[in-house]
Design a protein around this motif. Sequence first.
Motif, PDB file in Angstrom:
ATOM      1  N   GLY A   1       0.744  -1.107  -0.098  1.00  0.00           N
ATOM      2  CA  GLY A   1      -0.062   0.041   0.091  1.00  0.00           C
ATOM      3  C   GLY A   1       0.924   1.084  -0.066  1.00  0.00           C
ATOM      4  N   ILE A   2       2.051   1.117  -0.598  1.00  0.00           N
ATOM      5  CA  ILE A   2       2.938   2.328  -0.645  1.00  0.00           C
ATOM      6  C   ILE A   2       2.768   3.188  -1.886  1.00  0.00           C
ATOM      7  CG2 ILE A   2       5.410   2.935  -0.814  1.00  0.00           C
ATOM      8  CD1 ILE A   2       6.035   0.575   0.764  1.00  0.00           C
ATOM      9  N   ASP A   3       2.487   4.656  -1.691  1.00  0.00           N
ATOM     10  CA  ASP A   3       2.418   5.419  -2.548  1.00  0.00           C
ATOM     11  C   ASP A   3       3.759   5.847  -3.348  1.00  0.00           C
ATOM     12  OD1 ASP A   3       1.303   7.573  -4.318  1.00  0.00           O
ATOM     13  OD2 ASP A   3       1.244   8.837  -2.799  1.00  0.00           O
ATOM     14  N   PHE A   4       3.731   5.274  -4.541  1.00  0.00           N
ATOM     15  CA  PHE A   4       5.284   5.783  -5.157  1.00  0.00           C
ATOM     16  C   PHE A   4       4.983   6.054  -6.771  1.00  0.00           C
ATOM     17  CE2 PHE A   4       4.341   1.264  -5.342  1.00  0.00           C
ATOM     18  CZ  PHE A   4       4.600   0.738  -6.567  1.00  0.00           C
ATOM     19  N   GLU A   5       5.891   6.738  -7.198  1.00  0.00           N
ATOM     20  CA  GLU A   5       5.759   7.101  -8.788  1.00  0.00           C
ATOM     21  C   GLU A   5       6.859   6.142  -9.321  1.00  0.00           C
ATOM     22  OE1 GLU A   5       7.380  10.510 -11.651  1.00  0.00           O
ATOM     23  OE2 GLU A   5       7.898  10.659  -9.641  1.00  0.00           O
ATOM     24  N   VAL A   6       6.289   5.588 -10.527  1.00  0.00           N
ATOM     25  CA  VAL A   6       7.316   4.717 -11.314  1.00  0.00           C
ATOM     26  C   VAL A   6       7.739   5.655 -12.487  1.00  0.00           C
ATOM     27  CG1 VAL A   6       7.325   2.757 -13.003  1.00  0.00           C
ATOM     28  CG2 VAL A   6       5.803   2.621 -10.852  1.00  0.00           C
ATOM     29  N   VAL A   7       9.026   5.634 -12.896  1.00  0.00           N
ATOM     30  CA  VAL A   7       9.426   5.969 -13.971  1.00  0.00           C
ATOM     31  C   VAL A   7      10.179   4.878 -14.836  1.00  0.00           C
ATOM     32  CG1 VAL A   7      11.574   7.689 -14.665  1.00  0.00           C
ATOM     33  CG2 VAL A   7       9.711   8.294 -13.140  1.00  0.00           C
ATOM     34  N   ASN A   8       9.937   4.785 -16.197  1.00  0.00           N
ATOM     35  CA  ASN A   8      10.666   3.832 -16.742  1.00  0.00           C
ATOM     36  C   ASN A   8      11.908   4.282 -17.527  1.00  0.00           C
ATOM     37  OD1 ASN A   8       8.686   1.505 -16.283  1.00  0.00           O
ATOM     38  ND2 ASN A   8       7.255   2.510 -17.800  1.00  0.00           N
ATOM     39  N   VAL A   9      12.771   3.257 -17.611  1.00  0.00           N
ATOM     40  CA  VAL A   9      14.248   3.786 -18.253  1.00  0.00           C
ATOM     41  C   VAL A   9      14.486   2.744 -19.305  1.00  0.00           C
ATOM     42  CG1 VAL A   9      16.777   4.158 -17.551  1.00  0.00           C
ATOM     43  CG2 VAL A   9      14.607   4.754 -16.028  1.00  0.00           C
ATOM     44  N   ASN A  10      14.887   3.412 -20.216  1.00  0.00           N
ATOM     45  CA  ASN A  10      15.716   2.475 -21.542  1.00  0.00           C
ATOM     46  C   ASN A  10      17.052   2.119 -21.031  1.00  0.00           C
ATOM     47  OD1 ASN A  10      17.029   1.967 -23.855  1.00  0.00           O
ATOM     48  ND2 ASN A  10      15.598   3.046 -25.072  1.00  0.00           N
ATOM     49  N   LEU A  11      17.241   0.581 -21.048  1.00  0.00           N
ATOM     50  CA  LEU A  11      18.401   0.105 -20.336  1.00  0.00           C
ATOM     51  C   LEU A  11      19.388  -0.142 -21.429  1.00  0.00           C
ATOM     52  CD1 LEU A  11      17.084  -2.438 -17.727  1.00  0.00           C
ATOM     53  CD2 LEU A  11      17.567   0.030 -17.436  1.00  0.00           C
ATOM     54  N   VAL A  12      18.954   0.287 -22.783  1.00  0.00           N
ATOM     55  CA  VAL A  12      19.860   0.046 -23.772  1.00  0.00           C
ATOM     56  C   VAL A  12      20.688   1.359 -24.143  1.00  0.00           C
ATOM     57  CG1 VAL A  12      20.353  -0.261 -26.314  1.00  0.00           C
ATOM     58  CG2 VAL A  12      18.854  -1.835 -24.768  1.00  0.00           C
ATOM     59  N   ASP A  13      20.132   2.312 -23.864  1.00  0.00           N
ATOM     60  CA  ASP A  13      20.323   3.807 -23.861  1.00  0.00           C
ATOM     61  C   ASP A  13      20.151   4.572 -22.842  1.00  0.00           C
ATOM     62  OD1 ASP A  13      21.391   5.959 -25.286  1.00  0.00           O
ATOM     63  OD2 ASP A  13      19.502   6.594 -26.385  1.00  0.00           O
ATOM     64  N   LYS A  14      20.878   4.314 -21.862  1.00  0.00           N
ATOM     65  CA  LYS A  14      20.563   4.727 -20.264  1.00  0.00           C
ATOM     66  C   LYS A  14      20.943   6.468 -20.237  1.00  0.00           C
ATOM     67  CE  LYS A  14      21.781   0.376 -18.592  1.00  0.00           C
ATOM     68  NZ  LYS A  14      22.812  -0.567 -17.846  1.00  0.00           N
ATOM     69  N   PRO A  15      20.034   6.892 -19.730  1.00  0.00           N
ATOM     70  CA  PRO A  15      20.543   8.435 -19.507  1.00  0.00           C
ATOM     71  C   PRO A  15      21.625   8.854 -18.386  1.00  0.00           C
ATOM     72  CG  PRO A  15      18.159   8.016 -19.309  1.00  0.00           C
ATOM     73  CD  PRO A  15      18.674   6.744 -19.170  1.00  0.00           C
ATOM     74  N   ASP A  16      22.226   9.798 -18.693  1.00  0.00           N
ATOM     75  CA  ASP A  16      23.509  10.061 -17.952  1.00  0.00           C
ATOM     76  C   ASP A  16      22.866  10.300 -16.492  1.00  0.00           C
ATOM     77  OD1 ASP A  16      25.262   9.810 -19.948  1.00  0.00           O
ATOM     78  OD2 ASP A  16      25.153  11.810 -20.350  1.00  0.00           O
ATOM     79  N   TRP A  17      21.726  10.857 -16.373  1.00  0.00           N
ATOM     80  CA  TRP A  17      21.439  11.301 -15.046  1.00  0.00           C
ATOM     81  C   TRP A  17      20.850   9.955 -14.314  1.00  0.00           C
ATOM     82  CZ3 TRP A  17      16.558   9.442 -14.208  1.00  0.00           C
ATOM     83  CH2 TRP A  17      15.688   9.368 -15.227  1.00  0.00           C
ATOM     84  N   PHE A  18      20.498   8.879 -15.014  1.00  0.00           N
ATOM     85  CA  PHE A  18      20.106   7.767 -14.259  1.00  0.00           C
ATOM     86  C   PHE A  18      21.499   6.934 -13.855  1.00  0.00           C
ATOM     87  CE2 PHE A  18      19.123   3.123 -14.517  1.00  0.00           C
ATOM     88  CZ  PHE A  18      18.411   3.110 -13.501  1.00  0.00           C
ATOM     89  N   LEU A  19      22.551   7.087 -14.714  1.00  0.00           N
ATOM     90  CA  LEU A  19      23.719   6.646 -14.232  1.00  0.00           C
ATOM     91  C   LEU A  19      24.549   7.253 -13.101  1.00  0.00           C
ATOM     92  CD1 LEU A  19      25.223   5.719 -17.746  1.00  0.00           C
ATOM     93  CD2 LEU A  19      24.316   3.980 -16.006  1.00  0.00           C
ATOM     94  N   ALA A  20      24.366   8.561 -12.965  1.00  0.00           N
ATOM     95  CA  ALA A  20      24.470   9.216 -11.901  1.00  0.00           C
ATOM     96  C   ALA A  20      24.069   8.940 -10.600  1.00  0.00           C
ATOM     97  CB  ALA A  20      24.608  10.699 -12.121  1.00  0.00           C
TER      98      ALA A  20
END
Length: 253
Positions: free
Chosen positions: A43-62
Amino acid sequence: MNEKFHLAQGSSHTPVEKGGMRIYNMRFCPYGQRSLLVGTAKGIDFEVVNVNLVDKPDWFLALNPLGQVPTLEYSDGRILAESLIVSEYLDEIGDSTRPLQSKDPFQRSRDKMLMERFNMVINPLFKVMLNLHKPDLDLSPFDKMLDNLETFEKELVSRGTKFFGGDKPGLLDYMIWPWFERFEILFAMGNESKLKIPQSRFPRLFKWTNEMLEDEAVKTWWLPLDAHVQYLKARLFGPVDYDFLARQPQSNI
């Protein structure tokens, strides 16, 4: 639940809403699915953000240099990663009236042991899945997978409960479920009767599978077989397409 496009290189990192929690996911990743199942069950309130794991954003790797999902981010910058760690954490902070782990230290430790043991099912399963396109497919990993599944068949029989967690799914149930959702890919793509899991060998696990499909968290994050097959075909033959569900009109899968 409306599908979301996967963010790739060139996208920007949107700050998490103050006081909020975000889970980075890839829609077809069984490891990411683990934590979504637990967060929903708790029952946790959370947001889901999908990430492209072939072309990963720099901010995600950070945020997570390993570039793996699930990755959990708080608005204050705190980060957690690894599916078992994130899932156990969500169980601890979520609805206390719905514990997913046993209060008994021995049983809790045994469940963790079985979570680790399930890697002996996952590894040969992936070997078969990633070679389904080959005409000379080696079936020995499939046989090995079945042999290792027997541990879980016997465990359910021994416990004498509806789920590994008792009357309701527990953490162990949710940690192994994503791969059970994907087992039929082998038969659907391999066109081999030898790649069909025999119900006569695993009657309790078949019953467990049907019961898990009635769980609300599983219903929330479940995908139909044809979606899993389409994704795997893209993995095998290219190009990888993470967003075909998001492009479907009024997708509510």
